[in-house]
Design a protein around this motif. Structure first.
Motif, mmCIF file in Angstrom:
data_model
loop_
_atom_site.group_PDB
_atom_site.id
_atom_site.type_symbol
_atom_site.label_atom_id
_atom_site.label_comp_id
_atom_site.label_asym_id
_atom_site.label_seq_id
_atom_site.Cartn_x
_atom_site.Cartn_y
_atom_site.Cartn_z
ATOM 1 N N SER A 266 -3.350 4.491 -6.327
ATOM 2 C CA SER A 266 -4.371 4.265 -5.402
ATOM 3 C C SER A 266 -5.636 4.045 -5.881
ATOM 4 O O SER A 266 -6.601 3.343 -5.648
ATOM 5 C CB SER A 266 -4.406 5.180 -4.007
ATOM 6 O OG SER A 266 -3.079 4.917 -3.454
ATOM 7 N N GLU A 267 -6.101 5.061 -6.933
ATOM 8 C CA GLU A 267 -7.367 4.842 -7.600
ATOM 9 C C GLU A 267 -7.384 3.792 -8.583
ATOM 10 O O GLU A 267 -8.619 3.433 -8.915
ATOM 11 C CB GLU A 267 -7.719 6.278 -8.396
ATOM 12 C CG GLU A 267 -7.873 7.427 -7.498
ATOM 13 C CD GLU A 267 -8.066 8.412 -8.233
ATOM 14 O OE1 GLU A 267 -8.502 8.513 -9.420
ATOM 15 O OE2 GLU A 267 -8.158 9.564 -7.544
ATOM 16 N N ARG B 24 0.821 -1.201 0.004
ATOM 17 C CA ARG B 24 -0.086 -0.154 0.029
ATOM 18 C C ARG B 24 0.712 1.351 0.119
ATOM 19 O O ARG B 24 0.506 2.208 -0.593
ATOM 20 C CB ARG B 24 -0.823 -0.106 1.260
ATOM 21 C CG ARG B 24 -1.969 -0.970 1.256
ATOM 22 C CD ARG B 24 -3.101 -1.002 2.221
ATOM 23 N NE ARG B 24 -3.919 -2.067 2.232
ATOM 24 C CZ ARG B 24 -4.113 -3.303 2.727
ATOM 25 N NH1 ARG B 24 -3.364 -3.149 3.875
ATOM 26 N NH2 ARG B 24 -4.934 -4.097 2.660
ATOM 27 N N ASP B 25 2.011 1.268 0.711
ATOM 28 C CA ASP B 25 2.776 2.371 0.783
ATOM 29 C C ASP B 25 3.506 2.740 -0.748
ATOM 30 O O ASP B 25 3.469 3.629 -1.175
ATOM 31 C CB ASP B 25 4.034 2.203 1.784
ATOM 32 C CG ASP B 25 3.801 2.460 3.283
ATOM 33 O OD1 ASP B 25 2.422 3.051 3.363
ATOM 34 O OD2 ASP B 25 4.264 1.741 4.043
ATOM 35 N N GLU C 220 -6.253 -1.536 -5.637
ATOM 36 C CA GLU C 220 -6.757 -2.098 -4.327
ATOM 37 C C GLU C 220 -6.390 -3.158 -3.823
ATOM 38 O O GLU C 220 -6.188 -4.042 -4.606
ATOM 39 C CB GLU C 220 -8.384 -2.115 -4.425
ATOM 40 C CG GLU C 220 -8.919 -2.075 -2.918
ATOM 41 C CD GLU C 220 -10.508 -2.569 -2.846
ATOM 42 O OE1 GLU C 220 -10.924 -2.801 -2.016
ATOM 43 O OE2 GLU C 220 -11.121 -2.758 -4.150
ATOM 44 N N ILE D 250 1.997 1.671 -3.746
ATOM 45 C CA ILE D 250 1.090 2.083 -4.362
ATOM 46 C C ILE D 250 0.648 3.769 -4.386
ATOM 47 O O ILE D 250 0.847 4.413 -5.104
ATOM 48 C CB ILE D 250 -0.098 1.258 -4.429
ATOM 49 C CG1 ILE D 250 0.171 -0.021 -4.911
ATOM 50 C CG2 ILE D 250 -1.276 1.755 -5.041
ATOM 51 C CD1 ILE D 250 -0.656 -1.173 -4.526
ATOM 52 N N GLN D 251 0.724 4.014 -2.933
ATOM 53 C CA GLN D 251 0.473 5.458 -2.630
ATOM 54 C C GLN D 251 1.453 6.386 -3.281
ATOM 55 O O GLN D 251 1.232 7.582 -3.845
ATOM 56 C CB GLN D 251 0.244 5.512 -1.140
ATOM 57 C CG GLN D 251 -0.137 7.071 -0.820
ATOM 58 C CD GLN D 251 -0.260 7.320 0.647
ATOM 59 O OE1 GLN D 251 0.122 6.506 1.448
ATOM 60 N NE2 GLN D 251 -1.070 8.358 0.988
ATOM 61 N N LYS D 252 2.713 5.950 -3.127
ATOM 62 C CA LYS D 252 3.990 6.490 -3.509
ATOM 63 C C LYS D 252 3.959 6.799 -5.120
ATOM 64 O O LYS D 252 4.536 7.820 -5.667
ATOM 65 C CB LYS D 252 5.175 6.140 -3.209
ATOM 66 C CG LYS D 252 5.416 6.386 -1.490
ATOM 67 C CD LYS D 252 6.659 5.807 -1.012
ATOM 68 C CE LYS D 252 7.059 5.886 0.201
ATOM 69 N NZ LYS D 252 8.212 5.115 0.761
ATOM 70 N N LYS D 253 3.370 6.126 -5.723
ATOM 71 C CA LYS D 253 3.159 5.818 -7.484
ATOM 72 C C LYS D 253 1.985 6.552 -7.658
ATOM 73 O O LYS D 253 1.752 6.496 -9.027
ATOM 74 C CB LYS D 253 3.438 4.541 -7.927
ATOM 75 C CG LYS D 253 4.863 3.910 -7.552
ATOM 76 C CD LYS D 253 4.930 2.334 -8.230
ATOM 77 C CE LYS D 253 6.457 2.144 -7.869
ATOM 78 N NZ LYS D 253 7.393 2.699 -8.800
ATOM 79 N N ASN D 254 1.282 7.150 -6.869
ATOM 80 C CA ASN D 254 -0.287 7.533 -7.223
ATOM 81 C C ASN D 254 -1.111 6.646 -8.065
ATOM 82 O O ASN D 254 -1.894 7.026 -8.956
ATOM 83 C CB ASN D 254 0.179 8.801 -8.100
ATOM 84 C CG ASN D 254 0.909 10.027 -7.058
ATOM 85 O OD1 ASN D 254 0.460 10.203 -6.135
ATOM 86 N ND2 ASN D 254 1.764 10.739 -7.834
#
Length: 248
Positions: free
Chosen positions: A107-108, A98-99, A111, A101-105
């Motif tokens: 998240s949308e 999750r970290d 999942e 994925i968030q750093k790579k933008n």
């Protein structure tokens, strides 16, 4: 020794599924780096081939089973407009994923969810494709897990599996056994606090029914047009492709 009898911890009273979750939780912080070292970076190329095979059916929704820290899910995001769900039994691995994925933008589009590969929390015929990278050998019941995956793939959809295998030809076969028996556990021992983890991973890889045997299992379950592609040095990894037949 059969693949089913191989577990991470010899003295544990828990089942394989629970032991695998515990093992990956314990090595989640160092898994990505160790994976690059142990595969000599080849796992990146192997995942690209998986993405290529998935993209051939122009999917909209893909499930990545045993997603771990999300490397394959992230690679799949190269397919335009694709929505990806990554599922794993290890919360530790999912947290790392999750970290990333968030750093790579992403998240949308990606999942990550906690779940059991042998009891998938999705409706029948829900996904266009399902992928598994270095995960099927950790299933407690291999055929049950592959049947569950078959259930959630739509007719005409596809399964793509990336898994370690044993080279058939000399000297690659002998080199493989020497590497997995001595070098791979040593690397894991140096970099990981869980000394049993990489010994288990090497043993389970050697015992896995790779190549023709795994293809036969896919055929038995009902996958069609099954093929497999040995990769690197005569087959230290193999990619399997199987389709779910279209219903009339």
């Amino acid at each position: 020794m059969s693949e089913k009898t191989i577990t991470p911890y010899k003295n544990s009273t828990e089942g394989k599924k629970q032991q695998v979750a515990q093992m990956f939780d314990s090595i989640s912080g160092t898994y990505d780096g160790l994976n690059r070292v142990i595969s000599l970076g080849s796992d990146i190329k192997w995942r690209k081939f998986v993405v290529k095979k998935v993209s051939e059916i122009a999917p909209n929704k893909v499930l990545d089973v045993a997603t771990g820290t999300g490397d394959l899910a992230i690679a799949l995001s190269e397919i335009d407009g694709l929505k990806i769900v990554g599922l794993d039994i290890s919360e530790g691995m999912l947290s790392v994923g999750r970290d990333k994925i968030q750093k790579k933008n992403l998240s949308e589009r990606i999942e990550l969810v906690s779940g059991d590969s042998e009891n998938l929390p999705f409706a029948d015929n829900y996904f266009d494709a399902v992928t598994v990278a270095f995960g099927v050998r950790n299933f407690e019941n291999l055929e049950k897990g592959l049947s569950e995956i078959y259930r959630v793939i739509r007719p005409g959809g596809r399964l793509v599996v990336l898994e370690t295998s044993v080279p058939e030809k000399f000297p690659f076969r002998q080199g493989y056994f020497a590497y997995t028996k001595f070098i791979m556990p040593l690397i894991g021992k140096i970099f990981s606090k869980d000394r049993s983890a990489y010994t288990y991973l090497s043993k389970s890889a050697s015992a896995f029914p790779y190549g023709k045997k795994f293809k036969a299992i896919l055929d038995k379950i009902g996958y069609s047009q099954t093929k497999y592609y040995p990769k690197t040095l005569g087959g230290v990894a193999t990619i399997y492709v199987g389709n779910k037949p279209n219903t009339l």
